[in-house]
Design an enzyme around this catalytic site. Structure first.
Site: not given
Length: 338
Positions: A34, A278
């Site tokens: 990510c 994230h």
């Protein structure tokens, strides 16, 4: 300060074909990719970089700039599927940016730019790419007893913005970065004229700004071996005028006058805390619309949604890197915000 940011990658999915935006493609999440995915979205939104790489006729066979070129060009076409970027991830892995290791977005950003400089066979083009992001500053050290001054020149590809609870805007962070800091007690510096360590002040003064200005909001702080995330609210504008933020004292005598108006083009976002997080990205397309990219999931959003990344709550996504594009005077894009 923390050297690594711990980043958890969530499951992702693709939007239906009819809802994808022209020229904007998602990226599948492979392991903990990510961080790289968000950075690729910001690179794709930096069309100056895409244009330079598209015009390059590579002779390289296995290099980071070669695979970066391939994935960025792929991201410009065929929006029906996520862009293929596994080769780029594997190339990064061979260059010690590990695929399945949690990474810090600013560190990976700097590593990619440095690997372009090192590995691209066309050194003139490599330098041109570096210059897209290169901030030139004067290092300044003054003895406060004899007033002796030492100066030098340094280059930064991203400006580290130290955030504090009292600094609630990007403008405050920028002013603080260019403030001279006093050094006393155990922090005293050696003065060549005095021949010993003396009470002094040091800092940076601006010499020149790049076409694309990267600002790193340092939200991770290490204290006694423990890393924590700073969720303080830091507002940032959609347009930024450097000449209205910095005082004359922050400018070097060698300051190169240039257009100081910038428009925000990408925001790298971190959600979660220091141990579990994230990365996603907000990017502004050439049509000036904002889009949100969460791995392969892409959708159009409003500027108001981008503003939700200011921070202030531990449950919120927080902006971690801001990329601004220089805008010629008279061609201002978007509007300011508070």
């Amino acid at each position: 300060m923390a050297r690594k940011m711990f980043s958890m990658c969530c499951c992702s999915w693709s939007l239906p074909i009819g809802r994808r935006s022209e020229g904007l493609r998602g990226l599948m999440n492979y392991g903990l990719s990510c961080c790289v995915n968000a950075l690729l979205q910001s690179f794709s939104a930096t069309w100056e970089l895409v244009d330079l790489l598209e015009g390059w006729n590579p002779v390289d066979k296995e290099s980071v700039p070669l695979y970066l070129r391939k994935v960025l060009l792929a991201m410009q076409s065929d929006q029906s599927q996520p862009a293929p970027h596994q080769d780029f991830l594997h190339c990064l892995n061979r260059n010690y940016i590990r695929i399945h290791v949690q990474q810090d977005a600013d560190e990976v950003f700097l590593s990619i730019l440095n690997l372009i400089q090192q590995q691209m066979s066309d050194k003139a083009l490599a330098q041109e790419i570096h210059s897209l992001y290169k901030v030139t500053v004067e290092t300044y050290l003054q003895c406060l007893e004899c007033t002796y001054i030492e100066t030098g020149t340094s280059f930064l590809l991203s400006l580290p913005m130290h955030i504090r609870e009292s600094h609630d805007s990007l403008e405050d962070c920028m002013r603080f970065f260019f403030e001279l800091q006093e050094l006393s007690d155990g922090d005293k510096c050696y003065c060549e004229r005095c021949g010993e360590k003396k009470h002094s002040q040091q800092g940076f003064k601006l010499i020149s700004l790049p076409p694309v200005l990267c600002l790193h909001l340092k939200r991770f702080r290490n204290s006694h071996g423990y890393t924590r995330k700073l969720h303080y609210k830091v507002t940032f504008p959609e347009t930024l005028n450097i000449s209205e933020i910095l005082t004359a004292g922050a400018l070097s005598e060698r300051y190169v006058q240039s257009d100081s108006q910038y428009s925000l083009c990408a925001v790298i976002v971190h959600s979660g805390d220091a141990m579990f997080g994230h990365y996603t990205a907000y990017v502004r397309h050439k049509d000036q619309s904002w889009y949100y990219a969460n791995d392969s999931y892409v959708r159009q959003v409003s500027w108001k949604e981008v503003q939700n990344t200011y921070g202030g709550s531990q449950r919120e996504d927080t902006a971690y890197m801001l990329l601004y594009r220089r805008t010629p005077e008279g061609k201002q894009q978007g509007g300011s915000s508070g």
